[in-house]
Write an enzyme that holds these catalytic residues in place. Structure first.
Site, PDB file in Angstrom:
ATOM      1  N   GLY A  11       0.818  -1.215   0.000  1.00 40.97           N
ATOM      2  CA  GLY A  11       0.000   0.000   0.000  1.00 40.97           C
ATOM      3  C   GLY A  11       0.844   1.254   0.000  1.00 40.97           C
ATOM      4  N   GLY A  13      -0.339   4.409   0.296  1.00 39.81           N
ATOM      5  CA  GLY A  13      -1.081   5.544   0.857  1.00 39.81           C
ATOM      6  C   GLY A  13      -0.232   6.245   1.905  1.00 39.81           C
ATOM      7  N   PHE A  14      -0.888   6.977   2.793  1.00 41.71           N
ATOM      8  CA  PHE A  14      -0.130   7.725   3.800  1.00 41.71           C
ATOM      9  C   PHE A  14       0.691   6.794   4.688  1.00 41.71           C
ATOM     10  CE2 PHE A  14      -3.429  10.893   2.796  1.00 41.71           C
ATOM     11  CZ  PHE A  14      -2.607  11.962   2.508  1.00 41.71           C
ATOM     12  N   GLY A  15       0.095   5.697   5.142  1.00 37.16           N
ATOM     13  CA  GLY A  15       0.811   4.784   6.026  1.00 37.16           C
ATOM     14  C   GLY A  15       2.014   4.156   5.340  1.00 37.16           C
ATOM     15  N   VAL A  79      -1.852  -7.464  -4.474  1.00 37.00           N
ATOM     16  CA  VAL A  79      -1.675  -8.434  -3.392  1.00 37.00           C
ATOM     17  C   VAL A  79      -3.018  -9.083  -3.117  1.00 37.00           C
ATOM     18  CG1 VAL A  79      -1.111  -8.696  -0.947  1.00 37.00           C
ATOM     19  CG2 VAL A  79       0.233  -7.152  -2.397  1.00 37.00           C
ATOM     20  N   GLU A 170     -17.638  18.271   3.029  1.00 33.99           N
ATOM     21  CA  GLU A 170     -16.812  18.939   2.022  1.00 33.99           C
ATOM     22  C   GLU A 170     -17.421  18.808   0.635  1.00 33.99           C
ATOM     23  OE1 GLU A 170     -12.467  18.797   4.204  1.00 33.99           O
ATOM     24  OE2 GLU A 170     -13.078  17.040   3.053  1.00 33.99           O
ATOM     25  N   ASP A 307      -6.158   2.844   7.949  1.00 30.15           N
ATOM     26  CA  ASP A 307      -7.592   2.525   7.917  1.00 30.15           C
ATOM     27  C   ASP A 307      -7.879   1.036   8.134  1.00 30.15           C
ATOM     28  OD1 ASP A 307      -7.895   5.153   7.359  1.00 30.15           O
ATOM     29  OD2 ASP A 307      -8.910   4.908   5.435  1.00 30.15           O
ATOM     30  N   ALA A 323      -5.514  10.799   7.772  1.00 31.56           N
ATOM     31  CA  ALA A 323      -4.154  10.768   7.241  1.00 31.56           C
ATOM     32  C   ALA A 323      -3.094  10.873   8.338  1.00 31.56           C
ATOM     33  CB  ALA A 323      -3.984  11.878   6.206  1.00 31.56           C
TER      34      ALA A 323
END
Lengths: 428, 428
Positions: A11, A13-15, A79, A170, A307, A323
């Site tokens: 992944g 993403g942010f992590g 994966v 938003e 998440d 995030a």
């Protein structure tokens, strides 16, 4: 090279990305696997969905971000499972061995047991989702311009957003701006400002994780943009062109061409795969309940972040899917791997909560920093500043900043393209 | 309002949009119909296909461009035919009456009687085409990075562009830059600079409408970017992952994951519809052979412009399918309609040929202004300046200029996203 400790990260993403970057100087061999070739700055995805930014402005090619990090390679791959015994990541077309594994595959929409609603009420998680939503919103106005049946026209001009969390707020605010400012004077038969924008929330207030005062401020800001907020309202059915809601004992069906889903997420199915392989427990949102050091029970070499992870925090409440949580967890896992390699002691993960923010259109936002709450122009400027800072790639920062400034003064949004294979779809 | 002269324009490309804008102050009622909601600046489409620009940077929403032009309305709709007797444009879902009609629906790819080649060798006409090509190019490198079979790897790293006109040359040059500069250091198993990029041309030189000297300059510039130019070479077959060519008596099959089509275009099928309704003649490219005032024979109220029109010019040779031709024709038709309304005399259309240009990557271009030809950095700067000037919408000018400057210094291209429904397609 081959004898170095192998860290595989699933992944980007942010992590995952922050974990990879935190390992830049470590004497390990890092492999980052993602099924997309870019990191996506999800907090600004709603701006792509409403024509304010282009997809590339909030996406950074992972290879470009990590190209100078010589101990790291990026793999585009899907994966599908894990072999925890043999320490292998199982891809659709191969396997990848690891010594330490970081799984940060994120979440996806969740329709509370009604997957059939997805086709009528798309959610906002990917670039493709954003262009689909952009198409639906813009197409609704286009069809209304040519519509002759008043009832049909009313349905075309009705936008329902399900879920009053930050994404829903938003999105509703941005649609309000599109209708009231961006499209002003663009049509000859309809007045876009007549659009009905309805934000539905099941609880008694929107932004329920924020202090009640900020929820009230957000409602005011939304009302100024022509958004109707309906709380204590649950969706009981979604069909093509209509949504059925229940508020107390009242049931009502709203005809709406555009219904957008911002109500729930569940962890990536990889969480379930990990749970089956390890016996770890899943929570109701499909997240893995992780150890205090973010590892899988019984597998200290496997970290689960962001998440996908339920990290029991203040009073057992899991950390929110934000995030900053994923970023800090990514850095923590990277640090812990390095500590173990040099035999240093380690401490459980601790989240530094710097607060949370949501924006509600031009010059309006709410911010809760824990020790202080504020709203309005100041909150909006802080929001803007923070998002620019955290955006990956310097070029994107300038492009986004310029487009925001332009949008602020002209109210125009140039990225409002109706694109895609079914760009001319007539009904959803 | 209803008694005013009604001008219906079909197509929001260069011809249609410039005609509409030239009618801004006329006492007529203008309706611009397009099946897309934006004007597309096609000359820069190859930069979207190679990750240098975002789609929205070269697309301007038609409503935004024309919103202050109060005598004009924009309709999103699909025109399928014409009723010349009753003066009606026939849409998929309705009709639109006109007093004067301007048809400027452009052209599409043409596979010389082999429509089955399209799936293996996409052409470049729309935003969707550009994102498909971008995906194929980027995915080829991604798959090569994970490839273990040398022959397969070689096919993945081979890019064939069919057609040595401006689009093929620009595409080949941009792919050369992506391989040699943009992706440098991005991979760990492959060296992107090892990519084979082959530009095929059926005639004896590329850019055959330019002076031979400039064709030679273009070949040199392409070779510096690692592009192999093969002239006198015709494609005889295209299949998944391979293209068969003939050069003289030699036949050869090249294995290539990515084959792109820039070889031929034919007029929109609306040309055929108009010809059937009016008895007008079509040329081999499906274009209508128009009168000296760009009208349909026997129908002075119907204008046909741009890529759809064959306007016999110097020695009977039709004008090329270039943006300046369409722009000037659009303005001419708008002017002629106004002249007729006030009973003023009119002259046949005359094309002011200010020259043509093609770019071949960073700081390299060729320009033929008729009275002078030049190439290299100067030509590139002129090309850059002209394209910025003609780009619709001031915001896009700045965004494009900034991204070009950024790309010039960093060689990075941030819009290199692999997106779309089949973003993970493994083979084409």
């Amino acid at each position: 090279m081959a004898s170095r400790h192998r860290v595989v990260i699933v992944g980007g993403g942010f992590g995952g990305l922050y974990a990879a970057q935190a390992l830049a100087k470590a004497d390990v061999q890092v492999t980052l696997i993602d099924h997309r070739n870019f990191h996506l700055f999800q907090p600004l995805l709603y701006q792509v969905a409403t024509g304010g930014l282009s997809p590339a402005n909030i996406a950074a090619p992972l290879r470009a971000v990590l190209k100078r990090q010589r101990n790291t390679r990026v793999l585009l791959g899907e994966v599908i499972n894990f072999d925890l015994e043999r320490r292998l990541v199982i891809l659709k077309d191969g396997t990848e061995p690891y010594d330490s594994l970081i799984v940060a595959a994120g979440s996806r929409h969740h329709y509370f047991g009604h997957p059939e609603w997805e086709q009528f009420a798309p959610g906002l998680k990917s670039i493709e989702d954003a262009t689909i939503i952009r198409r639906r919103i813009l197409l609704a106005f286009e069809l209304a311009e040519r519509c002759t049946d008043p009832e049909e026209c009313r349905a075309l001009m009705t936008f329902v957003i399900v879920g009053g969390g930050p994404t829903g707020v938003e999105l509703a605010g941005a649609i309000g701006e599109v209708a009231h400012a961006t499209l002003r004077g663009n049509f000859r038969s309809i007045d876009p400002a007549q659009a009905r924008i309805i934000l539905l929330e099941g609880l008694d207030r929107i932004l329920s994780t924020y202090p009640p005062k900020l929820s009230a401020k957000a409602v005011q800001a939304l009302q100024r943009l022509g958004v109707t907020v309906r709380t204590n309202t649950r969706v009981t059915d979604v069909q093509a062109g209509q949504v059925t809601i229940r508020c107390g004992d009242q049931t009502e069906t709203i005809r709406a061409h555009t219904v957008l889903w911002a109500a729930g997420v569940e962890a990536s199915p990889l969480a379930k795969a990990l749970a089956q392989a390890s016996g770890a427990e899943l929570d109701r949102a499909g997240r893995i309940i992780v150890q205090p050091d973010l590892t899988l029970p019984g597998h200290p070499e496997v970290f689960v972040l962001g998440d996908m992870a339920n990290y029991p925090y203040q009073g057992g409440k899991p950390l929110p899917g934000l995030a900053p949580v994923a970023m800090q967890q990514g850095r923590y896992a990277a640090d812990l791997i390095q500590r173990r390699l040099r035999g240093a002691p380690s401490a459980p993960f601790h989240y530094h909560d710097r607060g949370s923010m949501a924006t509600i259109g031009r010059a309006a936002a709410v911010a809760d920093l824990g020790w202080i709450t504020f709203s309005g122009l100041i909150a909006w400027l802080v929001w803007l500043f923070i998002h620019i800072i955290y955006l990956i790639e310097f070029e994107n920062r300038i492009l986004v900043l310029f487009q925001w400034a332009w949008n602020y003064f002209t109210r125009n949004r140039t990225a409002r393209l109706i694109t895609g294979a079914d760009a001319n779809e007539k009904r959803t």
